[in-house]
Scaffold this motif. Sequence first.
Motif: not given
Length: 384
Positions: A315-318, A286-293
Motif C-alpha cells: 500500500g505504499f507509494d513510491k 500495488l499498481g507500481q508497474v505492469a506486473s504489480q496489478t
Amino acid sequence: MEKVVIIRYAEIHLKGKNRGYFERMFTVNLERALRGVKHELHRTSGRYLVADFEEARAEEICGRISRVFGVHSYSVGFLVPSGLDEIFSAAQTVCPESGSFKVETHRADKRYPLTSMEINAEIGGRLLSTRKRLRVDVHDPEARVCIDVRENGTALVFGTFERGAGGMPVGTAGKGLLLISGGIDSPVAGYMTAKRGLNVELLHFHSYPYTNEGAKDKVIRLSKILSGYSGTCELCTVSVTHIQEEIHEKCAPELNVTLLRRFMYRIAERLAIKIGAQCLITGESLGQVASQTIEGITSSDSVVESLPVLRPLIGFDKEEIIERSKNIGTYETSVIPFEDCCTVFLPEFPAIKPKLSFIEEEEKKLDVEGLTEEALVTLERIKL
C-alpha cells in the motif's frame, strides 16, 4: 562510576510468560551486533547494559545497537551506586555548565527512601548551588539529567534518549526468503519484515551475460547493508537467462515479465522449503508497474503451492518507499544505474491485466519443470 550504554527494549515487555524467549533472542542479536568489540553485556530488569568497553568506541557501539531490531531507545550514561552523593557526582558529568535543565527520575526500586520528585529536587538543588549559570525549566529544557534507580542498589545517570530501530528481535517470527533485486523496493521490504522478527534470507535472480557483474556487485552491496539489520550471512543467486530466452522465443511478448515472475516464484518456493523458510517476501507495491496489478500478483501467487507471499510495501507509494530507503541507507546504492533481469527482453507494451487462462495457455509452450530445475542448478551462495 562506570561508563555504560543503556539499552531499553520495545515490544518485548508485552510478551508476558513468553518474555524470556524474546529476551534470549534479543541478547543473541545484541551480541552479534557487537561482535569484534571488547565489551560485557549485562541484563537487568527491563534494561541491558553494555559495559567494560573502550570509551573511544562508544559511538561505534551506539551505531551498531541502533540497527538491532527490538531496541526502543539507548543512552550513553553512568552506572553508580544509588546513594545521593554518587548520583550527584554522575549528574555533574551529564549536566552542562549553563542554560536551562530539568532532572527526571524513574524509580524501578520503589523501596528507595526518596520519591522521584524528592530525588529531582535534591539533585537539581545541588546542581543549582554549584553552577550559577544554570536555571530550571521543567517544560522545555535545553538539557536533561535523567536518573534511573534500579532494584539492585545501583542507579543509571544519563542525559539523552536516542531512538532505536524498534520492532521485534530478528528470529522470533521464523524465517522468510526475500526476492532481492537491485532496485529501491525489495531491500525496504526485507528491512520491514526483519523488523517484525523474521530471519530474512536473500535470493537474487540474474541474467548474465545480458546483465553484467556491476549489477551483481550492486546487489551484494545492498545485501550487506540489509544484513546490518537482519543479521543475514549469505546471498543466494540464480540465473534465469535460459528461461528468459525461451519465453522470448516461444511466448507472447506482452507476457515476458509475467511469465518470468511465475518462474521466479516457483524457484523461490523450492529454495525456501529447502532452507526452512516459511514464506516468500517481495517488494511489490500495488499498481507500481505492469506486473504489480491485482491480475499480475494473482498470476504469480497461483504457482506458489504451500507458502504465503508477504508484500509489506503493497500500500505504499513510491515517495514513501524512497524515504524509507534513504532512512535505512540503501537508496544511494539502489539508484546506481545497473539493469536487473526484469529489464531484459522488456516488451514495449507489457500486459497490465493478463488473464490467468491466457497465461497458462502460453506457458504450455515451455518445459516448465525442466527450465525450473535447470535454473536451480545455477544456484550460487555468496558470503556477505
